[in-house]
Design a protein around this motif. Structure first.
Motif, PDB file in Angstrom:
ATOM      1  N   SER A  47       0.778  -1.162  -0.181  1.00  0.00           N
ATOM      2  CA  SER A  47      -0.080  -0.057   0.016  1.00  0.00           C
ATOM      3  C   SER A  47       0.738   1.095  -0.010  1.00  0.00           C
ATOM      4  O   SER A  47       1.843   1.280   0.894  1.00  0.00           O
ATOM      5  CB  SER A  47      -0.908   0.077   1.393  1.00  0.00           C
ATOM      6  OG  SER A  47      -1.876  -1.103   0.977  1.00  0.00           O
ATOM      7  N   LYS A  64       0.397   7.896  -6.320  1.00  0.00           N
ATOM      8  CA  LYS A  64      -0.210   7.208  -7.350  1.00  0.00           C
ATOM      9  C   LYS A  64       0.845   6.067  -8.124  1.00  0.00           C
ATOM     10  O   LYS A  64       0.040   5.347  -8.741  1.00  0.00           O
ATOM     11  CB  LYS A  64      -1.097   8.037  -8.266  1.00  0.00           C
ATOM     12  CG  LYS A  64      -2.114   8.846  -7.722  1.00  0.00           C
ATOM     13  CD  LYS A  64      -2.665   9.581  -8.777  1.00  0.00           C
ATOM     14  CE  LYS A  64      -3.816  10.907  -7.984  1.00  0.00           C
ATOM     15  NZ  LYS A  64      -4.417  11.483  -8.904  1.00  0.00           N
ATOM     16  N   SER A 113      -0.172   7.601   1.181  1.00  0.00           N
ATOM     17  CA  SER A 113      -1.392   8.438   0.968  1.00  0.00           C
ATOM     18  C   SER A 113      -1.150   9.308  -0.117  1.00  0.00           C
ATOM     19  O   SER A 113      -0.315  10.245   0.236  1.00  0.00           O
ATOM     20  CB  SER A 113      -2.170   8.941   2.119  1.00  0.00           C
ATOM     21  OG  SER A 113      -3.441   9.405   1.860  1.00  0.00           O
ATOM     22  N   ASN A 137      -7.191   1.882  -5.856  1.00  0.00           N
ATOM     23  CA  ASN A 137      -6.981   2.671  -4.579  1.00  0.00           C
ATOM     24  C   ASN A 137      -5.107   2.652  -4.409  1.00  0.00           C
ATOM     25  O   ASN A 137      -4.851   3.084  -3.589  1.00  0.00           O
ATOM     26  CB  ASN A 137      -7.271   1.719  -3.445  1.00  0.00           C
ATOM     27  CG  ASN A 137      -6.782   0.417  -3.171  1.00  0.00           C
ATOM     28  OD1 ASN A 137      -6.183  -0.125  -4.122  1.00  0.00           O
ATOM     29  ND2 ASN A 137      -6.676  -0.251  -1.905  1.00  0.00           N
ATOM     30  N   TYR A 138      -4.628   2.455  -5.613  1.00  0.00           N
ATOM     31  CA  TYR A 138      -3.251   2.307  -6.103  1.00  0.00           C
ATOM     32  C   TYR A 138      -2.494   1.416  -5.215  1.00  0.00           C
ATOM     33  O   TYR A 138      -1.229   1.624  -5.301  1.00  0.00           O
ATOM     34  CB  TYR A 138      -2.716   4.088  -5.597  1.00  0.00           C
ATOM     35  CG  TYR A 138      -3.656   4.897  -6.236  1.00  0.00           C
ATOM     36  CD1 TYR A 138      -4.542   5.818  -5.736  1.00  0.00           C
ATOM     37  CD2 TYR A 138      -3.358   4.954  -7.758  1.00  0.00           C
ATOM     38  CE1 TYR A 138      -5.138   6.812  -6.339  1.00  0.00           C
ATOM     39  CE2 TYR A 138      -4.054   5.951  -8.451  1.00  0.00           C
ATOM     40  CZ  TYR A 138      -4.900   6.835  -7.615  1.00  0.00           C
ATOM     41  OH  TYR A 138      -5.761   7.579  -8.566  1.00  0.00           O
ATOM     42  N   SER A 139      -3.167   0.567  -4.275  1.00  0.00           N
ATOM     43  CA  SER A 139      -2.226  -0.509  -3.929  1.00  0.00           C
ATOM     44  C   SER A 139      -1.763  -1.490  -4.957  1.00  0.00           C
ATOM     45  O   SER A 139      -2.169  -1.329  -6.097  1.00  0.00           O
ATOM     46  CB  SER A 139      -3.098  -1.155  -2.787  1.00  0.00           C
ATOM     47  OG  SER A 139      -4.144  -1.990  -3.390  1.00  0.00           O
TER      48      SER A 139
END
Lengths: 115, 111
Positions: A24, A30, A27, A71-73
Motif C-alpha cells: 500500500s 499514485k 496516501s 486504490n493504488y495498492s
C-alpha cells in the motif's frame, strides 16, 4: 501519515510454488514500484505501475507479474519459484509520476525464502 | 547498462572518526540519490543531488555530486553508532529510466 506498508513481512515457500506480495503506497502517491534486493546487493528494479498501467519493467522473467488496484495498492506475483528468488522484495511509492527514476519512498520489504 | 560502483564495501570505524564513501560510474546521471538502509527495513532517502558540482549538507553528512555527474561522495563527520547501516547510492540516467542502485557500503560505527 503512514508510510509504505507491505505484507507479509516474512514468507517461506518451496521451489515451484507461487507467491503474492502486497503493498500500500503513501496516501496521495499514485505510482508504485517493485524492487528485488538479493543479500549483499542493492535493490534491482522489477516494475513500476501508475494508474493501473505498467510503465516500466526491469530485466526479470515472465514468472514475475504485478498489478495495481484502483486504490493504488499493488500486488507482485511470482510463479514457479526458484531458489534464486530468495530476496527482500521492496515496494516504493512516488508522488512524481513523470519518470521512472523519481524519488522513491520505500516500505520495509517482504523477506522471501525459497527452500 | 549503467553501473554504480560503491567503495569501500565494508567500513568499521570508532565513534568520533570521519569517513568518506564513494559512488562511481562511467555513465552520466541526471540525478543521484543516497539512501541508508538498516537491517530488516527498506532504504530511507537521505538526499538527492541533480547539479554537477552540487554539495548538500545534512547535519554531519556532506554529499557531493561530481562536476561531470558520473560520481558522488558521502562524507560523515564525527561518526556516531546511530550512523551504522548500509549506505546505497542510486542514479537516474535520464529520460524515462528507473533508478539504478550500487551494491552499497556497509558502515559499522563502534562506540
Amino acid at each position: 501519515d503512514a508510510g509504505v506498508t507491505q505484507s507479509p513481512t516474512h514468507l517461506i515457500k518451496t521451489r515451484g510454488q507461487q507467491v503474492t506480495l502486497r503493498c500500500s503506497p503513501i496516501s496521495g502517491h499514485k505510482s508504485v514500484s517493485w524492487y528485488q534486493q538479493v543479500l549483499g546487493q542493492g535493490p534491482q528494479f522489477i516494475f513500476q505501475y501508475y494508474e493501473k498501467e505498467e510503465r516500466g519493467r526491469g530485466n526479470f522473467p515472465d514468472r514475475f507479474s504485478a498489478r495495481q488496484f484502483p486504490n493504488y495498492s499493488s500486488e507482485l506475483n511470482v510463479n514457479a519459484l526458484l531458489l534464486g528468488d530468495s530476496a527482500l522484495y521492496l515496494c516504493a511509492s512516488s508522488l512524481d509520476v513523470r519518470t521512472l527514476g523519481a524519488t522513491q519512498y520505500f516500505g520495509p520489504g517482504t523477506r522471501l525464502l525459497v527452500l | 547498462t549503467q553501473l554504480l560502483e560503491q567503495s569501500p564495501q565494508f567500513l568499521s570505524i570508532q565513534e568520533g572518526e570521519n569517513l568518506t564513501v564513494y559512488c562511481n560510474s562511467s555513465s552520466v546521471f541526471s540525478s543521484l540519490q543516497w539512501y541508508r538502509q538498516e537491517p530488516g527495513e527498506g532504504p530511507v532517502l537521505l538526499v538527492t543531488v541533480v547539479t554537477g558540482g552540487e554539495v548538500k549538507k545534512l547535519k554531519r553528512l556532506t554529499f557531493q555530486f561530481g562536476d561531470a555527474r558520473k560520481d558522488s561522495s558521502l562524507h560523515i563527520t564525527a561518526a556516531q553508532p546511530g550512523d551504522t547501516g548500509l549506505y546505497l547510492c542510486a542514479g537516474v540516467a535520464g529520460g524515462n529510466t528507473p533508478l539504478v542502485f550500487g551494491k552499497g557500503t556497509r558502515l559499522s560505527v563502534i562506540a
